[in-house]
Design a protein around this motif. Structure first.
Motif, PDB file in Angstrom:
ATOM      1  N   PHE B  53     103.052  30.217  60.948  1.00 57.62           N
ATOM      2  CA  PHE B  53     103.750  31.278  60.633  1.00 57.62           C
ATOM      3  C   PHE B  53     102.833  32.238  59.508  1.00 57.62           C
ATOM      4  O   PHE B  53     103.014  33.457  59.366  1.00 57.62           O
ATOM      5  CB  PHE B  53     105.028  31.004  60.081  1.00 57.62           C
ATOM      6  CG  PHE B  53     106.171  31.096  60.885  1.00 57.62           C
ATOM      7  CD1 PHE B  53     106.162  29.908  61.961  1.00 57.62           C
ATOM      8  CD2 PHE B  53     106.929  31.902  61.183  1.00 57.62           C
ATOM      9  CE1 PHE B  53     106.991  29.845  62.896  1.00 57.62           C
ATOM     10  CE2 PHE B  53     107.995  32.182  62.215  1.00 57.62           C
ATOM     11  CZ  PHE B  53     107.952  30.697  63.191  1.00 57.62           C
ATOM     12  N   SER B  56     100.821  34.177  61.328  1.00 60.55           N
ATOM     13  CA  SER B  56     101.697  35.402  61.989  1.00 60.55           C
ATOM     14  C   SER B  56     101.646  36.515  60.953  1.00 60.55           C
ATOM     15  O   SER B  56     101.878  37.565  61.384  1.00 60.55           O
ATOM     16  CB  SER B  56     102.581  34.741  62.528  1.00 60.55           C
ATOM     17  OG  SER B  56     103.822  35.654  62.682  1.00 60.55           O
ATOM     18  N   TYR B  57     102.245  36.052  59.748  1.00 58.18           N
ATOM     19  CA  TYR B  57     102.548  37.112  59.079  1.00 58.18           C
ATOM     20  C   TYR B  57     101.134  37.612  58.260  1.00 58.18           C
ATOM     21  O   TYR B  57     101.076  38.982  57.887  1.00 58.18           O
ATOM     22  CB  TYR B  57     103.245  36.458  57.704  1.00 58.18           C
ATOM     23  CG  TYR B  57     104.707  35.957  58.186  1.00 58.18           C
ATOM     24  CD1 TYR B  57     105.499  36.510  58.902  1.00 58.18           C
ATOM     25  CD2 TYR B  57     105.194  34.672  57.539  1.00 58.18           C
ATOM     26  CE1 TYR B  57     106.628  36.369  59.230  1.00 58.18           C
ATOM     27  CE2 TYR B  57     106.438  34.179  57.939  1.00 58.18           C
ATOM     28  CZ  TYR B  57     107.080  35.058  58.838  1.00 58.18           C
ATOM     29  OH  TYR B  57     108.432  34.680  59.248  1.00 58.18           O
ATOM     30  N   PRO B  59      97.540  38.185  59.388  1.00 61.84           N
ATOM     31  CA  PRO B  59      96.598  37.861  60.769  1.00 61.84           C
ATOM     32  C   PRO B  59      95.314  37.952  60.059  1.00 61.84           C
ATOM     33  O   PRO B  59      94.393  37.030  60.903  1.00 61.84           O
ATOM     34  CB  PRO B  59      96.697  39.068  61.455  1.00 61.84           C
ATOM     35  CG  PRO B  59      98.199  39.612  61.377  1.00 61.84           C
ATOM     36  CD  PRO B  59      98.473  39.238  59.905  1.00 61.84           C
ATOM     37  N   ASN B 337     110.556  22.337  59.200  1.00 61.43           N
ATOM     38  CA  ASN B 337     110.337  23.484  60.035  1.00 61.43           C
ATOM     39  C   ASN B 337     110.796  24.663  59.266  1.00 61.43           C
ATOM     40  O   ASN B 337     110.090  25.553  59.276  1.00 61.43           O
ATOM     41  CB  ASN B 337     111.030  23.379  61.526  1.00 61.43           C
ATOM     42  CG  ASN B 337     111.061  24.667  62.316  1.00 61.43           C
ATOM     43  OD1 ASN B 337     111.945  25.382  62.354  1.00 61.43           O
ATOM     44  ND2 ASN B 337     109.621  24.958  62.941  1.00 61.43           N
ATOM     45  N   LEU B 338     112.154  24.673  58.845  1.00 62.88           N
ATOM     46  CA  LEU B 338     112.826  26.062  58.307  1.00 62.88           C
ATOM     47  C   LEU B 338     111.964  26.261  57.031  1.00 62.88           C
ATOM     48  O   LEU B 338     111.666  27.320  56.580  1.00 62.88           O
ATOM     49  CB  LEU B 338     114.032  25.951  58.210  1.00 62.88           C
ATOM     50  CG  LEU B 338     114.625  27.130  57.347  1.00 62.88           C
ATOM     51  CD1 LEU B 338     114.437  28.253  58.104  1.00 62.88           C
ATOM     52  CD2 LEU B 338     116.357  26.825  57.364  1.00 62.88           C
ATOM     53  N   LYS B 341     108.534  28.013  57.381  1.00 57.98           N
ATOM     54  CA  LYS B 341     108.619  29.489  57.947  1.00 57.98           C
ATOM     55  C   LYS B 341     108.894  29.923  56.524  1.00 57.98           C
ATOM     56  O   LYS B 341     108.402  31.032  56.233  1.00 57.98           O
ATOM     57  CB  LYS B 341     109.975  29.587  58.803  1.00 57.98           C
ATOM     58  CG  LYS B 341     109.431  28.824  60.202  1.00 57.98           C
ATOM     59  CD  LYS B 341     110.419  29.099  61.221  1.00 57.98           C
ATOM     60  CE  LYS B 341     111.710  28.411  61.250  1.00 57.98           C
ATOM     61  NZ  LYS B 341     112.602  28.667  62.299  1.00 57.98           N
ATOM     62  N   ALA B 345     106.711  33.039  54.737  1.00 57.26           N
ATOM     63  CA  ALA B 345     107.330  34.101  54.251  1.00 57.26           C
ATOM     64  C   ALA B 345     106.832  34.512  52.733  1.00 57.26           C
ATOM     65  O   ALA B 345     106.495  35.635  52.385  1.00 57.26           O
ATOM     66  CB  ALA B 345     108.487  34.512  54.559  1.00 57.26           C
ATOM     67  N   ALA B 348     103.272  35.045  52.039  1.00 56.66           N
ATOM     68  CA  ALA B 348     103.014  36.141  52.656  1.00 56.66           C
ATOM     69  C   ALA B 348     103.316  37.191  51.683  1.00 56.66           C
ATOM     70  O   ALA B 348     102.459  38.471  51.273  1.00 56.66           O
ATOM     71  CB  ALA B 348     103.518  36.590  54.121  1.00 56.66           C
ATOM     72  N   GLU B 424     108.086  25.794  68.230  1.00 49.77           N
ATOM     73  CA  GLU B 424     107.685  26.345  67.239  1.00 49.77           C
ATOM     74  C   GLU B 424     106.479  25.979  66.166  1.00 49.77           C
ATOM     75  O   GLU B 424     105.622  26.896  65.830  1.00 49.77           O
ATOM     76  CB  GLU B 424     108.956  26.713  66.379  1.00 49.77           C
ATOM     77  CG  GLU B 424     109.527  28.265  66.181  1.00 49.77           C
ATOM     78  CD  GLU B 424     110.457  28.383  65.226  1.00 49.77           C
ATOM     79  OE1 GLU B 424     110.994  29.450  64.919  1.00 49.77           O
ATOM     80  OE2 GLU B 424     111.146  27.557  64.509  1.00 49.77           O
TER      81      GLU B 424
END
Lengths: 112, 427
Positions: B53, B56-57, B59, B337-338, B341, B345, B348, B424
């Protein structure tokens, strides 16, 4: 205030790609901040859902992405009712306000 | 090229670079931030998810996952391996998906963290520099906490609380045991990884005994008087395993305070119980590197700011998963997992000059009570102002006295959950 060490790293990183600027231009995110790839508050709250709900439906757990907002919200409101239900969603939806459920339904409807 | 940065002010340097590159100083700042180096320690549900993640946030960030094992063996569903319903191979996940996401894998053990220099030292001698470090070190066994239970004892009386060889060892011991044998499990006091895990395991061992070795019995010696999903498990045990499972709580002399591996004997205050197969689930703490990094406190676990997941003890280090003090969120794969994420975030946002945002978090844990029936617990949480809290009126366990169809439906949902969360985390 940057510490000297990070100062060196940044300077090094920039000058490594050469005083030639082409590769730098390619990597700078020139989009306005609102369009950048870090998530806003709604996207962060939706992260709780995707641990179970994949992009493609499972044998039992449906996908959420791309379903109509009205349909999603109607389901979430049923789950949120205080009467007994048997799935985890009956226990989870009660933790969200109607405003939050509406926003989540809209969010997943837009994730085609 | 040589550049004596000490002679230049930061402003002058930025201005000079901006002028030759025709980009603004603010773009330059964003560039430096999104090119950040993020190191993740631990390739389980928390660490693998966090690495993916972050990438992804952001790159352009350089993301390195530090993990000594080339294959991760998942704990959720591993009780089905012990119960004989599932192969250990179904629990194994590689890091090819992460490599495909341009995440660098450092296959090594992190041996030290210097939060001042912002470096991670690996057992192969290399040193990784970071702007932000995410630690997801899972648990370590407290080898000094239960008299007689050391690494050698664990080869005779497996804990099977880290999935892999220990899981297979316990399964083989159960298979080798004669009909009529006694299986003894000891369950620790809270907090420990996967609160309902011992009781799901007990259910599936009892299911195996009832089916394959009906003259045998499982005794659970517990250091607690209450446990997760207790009414559901007790209902299931009464229905399915009245002759094959006995649970003894702390106030019924259930607390094990010493073991003797050579005789497979477990000692409580007033009793000693000889086992043919013993599964000792010992006391635990955050993974060893947490202590080295200075993020664990005197309890052995890691206090964090719940909004950003940043350690309250060390700056620029975020901790997620089983290692954290995150109650009322449980130490579960779903939580790890949560948290990964939400932490990604937050990082990021922090690296882009924004604040970490409070949000609503959920948890769901399914437990099998037979080979094809499961029960669940769910919770909803907030992480405002750096602290976790439960949302009133939400969460709870599956209904009691429910039809078999409801238990079977939850078993199917559990299988879907496992597929989704492993996808995920590992791609």
């Amino acid at each position: 205030m940057l510490r000297p060490i990070s100062f060196l790293i940044i300077a090094g990183a920039l000058f490594q790609s050469g005083c030639s600027t082409l590769s730098v231009d390619a990597e700078v995110d020139t989009r306005p901040a609102s369009e950048r790839n870090y998530p806003n508050g709604l996207a962060v709250s939706a992260l709780s859902c995707t641990g179970c709900h994949a992009d493609t439906a499972g044998q039992s757990i449906p996908s959420l992405a791309g379903r109509s907002a009205d349909q999603l919200l109607a389901s979430l409101r049923v789950y949120g009712q205080p009467d007994t239900g048997t799935t985890v969603m009956h226990r989870i939806a009660r933790g969200y306000t109607d405003e939050q459920l509406t926003a989540l339904a809209d969010y997943f409807a837009e994730q085609a | 090229m040589a550049l004596d940065t000490n002679l230049l002010s930061r402003r002058k340097l930025l201005a000079a670079i901006a002028s030759v590159t025709l980009i603004s100083a603010s773009d330059l700042k964003a560039f430096a931030q999104t090119r950040a180096k993020v190191v993740v320690i631990g390739g389980g549900f928390g660490g693998a998810t966090a690495a993916r993640f972050i990438k992804s946030y952001l790159p352009n960030a350089h993301v390195t996952l530090v993990e000594p094992n080339p294959i991760f063996t998942a704990c959720p569903f591993s009780n089905l391996v012990i119960g004989g319903q599932r192969s250990i191979a179904d629990q194994e996940f590689g890091y090819r998906g992460l490599v495909g996401d341009s995440i660098e894998i450092a296959q090594a053990l992190a041996t030290d963290v210097d939060s001042q220099a912002r470096t991670v030292t690996l057992d192969n001698g290399s040193v990784l520099r970071y702007d932000r470090l995410i630690m997801s070190p899972g648990i370590s066994i407290r080898w000094d906490a239960l008299e007689g239970y050391d690494r050698a004892a664990a080869e005779l009386m497996p804990h099977a609380w880290k999935a892999g060889a220990q899981t297979v060892l316990l399964r083989r011991q159960l298979e080798a045991m004669e009909n009529g044998g006694t299986v003894v499990m000891s369950a620790p006091a809270a907090p420990f990884r996967c609160p309902p895990g011992p009781y799901e395991r007990a259910s599936l061992i009892a299911n195996y005994l009832k089916t394959e070795k009906p003259a045998s019995k499982l005794i659970i010696l517990d250091s607690k008087d209450t446990f997760s999903k207790m009414p559901l498990f007790q209902e299931a045990w009464a229905e399915h395993y009245p002759d094959h499972l006995e649970w003894r709580g702390a106030s019924n002399d259930g607390r094990v305070n010493r073991v003797a591996a050579d005789t497979k004997t477990l000692y409580t205050d007033f009793d000693e119980i000889r086992a043919d197969v013993a599964n000792v689930i010992p006391p635990q703490k955050a993974g060893d590197i947490a202590e080295r990094a200075g993020v664990a406190d005197a309890t052995g676990w890691c206090p964090i700011n719940a909004t950003s997941f940043e350690s309250t003890r060390q700056p620029n280090i975020h901790v997620i998963g089983d290692a954290t003090i995150a109650n009322p969120m449980p130490k579960s794969a779903f939580s790890a997992n949560l948290q990964a994420k939400v932490c990604a975030a937050s990082i990021a946002r922090l690296l882009s000059g924004n604040d970490a945002l409070p949000t609503t978090l959920a948890n769901t844990c399914y437990s099998f009570i037979t080979s094809d029936r499961a029960v669940s617990i769910a919770g909803v949480y907030r992480n405002d102002d750096g602290a976790f809290s439960s949302v009133d009126g939400a969460g709870g366990i599956s209904p009691l006295a429910a039809d078999a169809s409801i238990r079977e439906a939850e078993a199917l949902q559990a299988e879907d959950w496992f597929r989704t969360i492993t996808s995920e985390a590992f791609g």
